[in-house]
Design an enzyme around this catalytic site. Structure first.
Site, mmCIF file in Angstrom:
data_model
loop_
_atom_site.group_PDB
_atom_site.id
_atom_site.type_symbol
_atom_site.label_atom_id
_atom_site.label_comp_id
_atom_site.label_asym_id
_atom_site.label_seq_id
_atom_site.Cartn_x
_atom_site.Cartn_y
_atom_site.Cartn_z
ATOM 1 N N ARG A 1 -9.304 1.179 9.587
ATOM 2 C CA ARG A 1 -8.807 -0.388 9.629
ATOM 3 C C ARG A 1 -9.712 -1.429 10.496
ATOM 4 N NH1 ARG A 1 -2.509 0.369 9.160
ATOM 5 N NH2 ARG A 1 -1.824 -1.384 8.690
ATOM 6 N N LYS B 1 0.802 -1.191 0.094
ATOM 7 C CA LYS B 1 -0.129 -0.021 0.159
ATOM 8 C C LYS B 1 0.906 1.269 -0.184
ATOM 9 C CE LYS B 1 -2.271 -0.971 3.827
ATOM 10 N NZ LYS B 1 -1.735 -2.215 4.170
ATOM 11 N N ARG C 1 11.860 -1.889 10.653
ATOM 12 C CA ARG C 1 10.863 -1.487 11.605
ATOM 13 C C ARG C 1 10.483 -2.632 12.798
ATOM 14 N NH1 ARG C 1 5.364 0.213 8.277
ATOM 15 N NH2 ARG C 1 4.392 -1.065 9.937
#
Ligand code: AMP
Length: 214
Positions: free
Chosen positions: A88, A13, A160
């Protein structure tokens, strides 16, 4: 033009959004980036969000809804926006509908991107991000020229915290339980488009831009 892009973690995305907002001249509201910026600012909301993010869970609705509403409220001065990573879950989708109505905005396209789970796992676990400019690399599919350094700006590359394998499983579980049901919420709308995102980045983008413009 206002767009919602949703799909599982690792589907691409962020990468696709970056290209799309550039081509359409619209503003990118990436919920994960907004939250990570709040974490690095050390704000109270950021501190509250961090524990959830590190655990691969969703940050509470009141926090993220407030952050998005601020941006939508001020969106009359921009050409349009792309929501990436928001909503979400169902209550965020309902809150979004209410705030759009309140601020005189509407969504022109809702795009759902999907790819098989083994591919998501591979994309997430190999992902590297530049600390300085945010550009993304992948250990195997798009490695940097020099290990650990960004090709674009020379910044340091990092993984991350939530792209560690033990957290990825939790994020995919949360996606299946809370985000995937949004398909039922959006799929009957005329603005809904579904996209197979398992191909190579440029091929996926070609289909995405077509889906947005058609
Ligand atoms: P992302 O960069 O989109 O993968 O998001 C990273 C993390 O930020 C997620 O795993 C969640 O902890 C948090 N997050 C992002 N978007 C939302 C949202 N709409 N609602 C709640 N938490 C979110």
């Amino acid at each position: 033009m206002n767009i919602v892009l949703f799909g599982p973690p690792g589907v691409g995305k962020g990468t696709q959004s970056d290209m799309l907002v550039k081509e359409l001249g619209i503003t990118h509201f990436a919920m994960g980036d907004i939250l990570r910026a709040a974490v690095s600012d050390g704000s109270d909301l950021g501190l509250k969000a961090k524990a959830y993010m590190d655990a691969g869970k969703l940050v509470p609705d009141d926090v993220v809804i407030g952050m998005i509403e601020e941006r939508i409220r001020d969106s009359s001065v921009i050409a349009g926006f792309l929501l990436d990573g928001f909503p979400r879950n169902l209550s965020q989708a309902e809150a979004l509908a209410v705030m759009l109505e309140k601020h005189g905005e509407k969504i022109d396209r809702v795009v759902f991107m999907d790819a098989p789970e083994d591919m998501l796992l591979e994309r997430l676990s190999g992902r590297l991000i530049c600390r300085a400019c945010g550009f993304g690399f992948h250990r195997h599919y798009s490695p940097p020229r020099e290990e650990g350094r960004c090709d674009r700006c020379g910044g340091e590359l990092y993984q991350r915290d939530d792209d560690r394998e033990e957290v990825i499983g939790q994020r995919l579980e949360v996606y299946g339980e809370q985000t995937k049901p949004l398909l039922d919420y959006y799929k009957a709308l005329p603005s809904f488009r579904r996209l197979d995102a398992s191909g190579e980045m440029k091929a996926v983008y070609a289909v995405l831009i077509e889906a947005v413009k058609s």
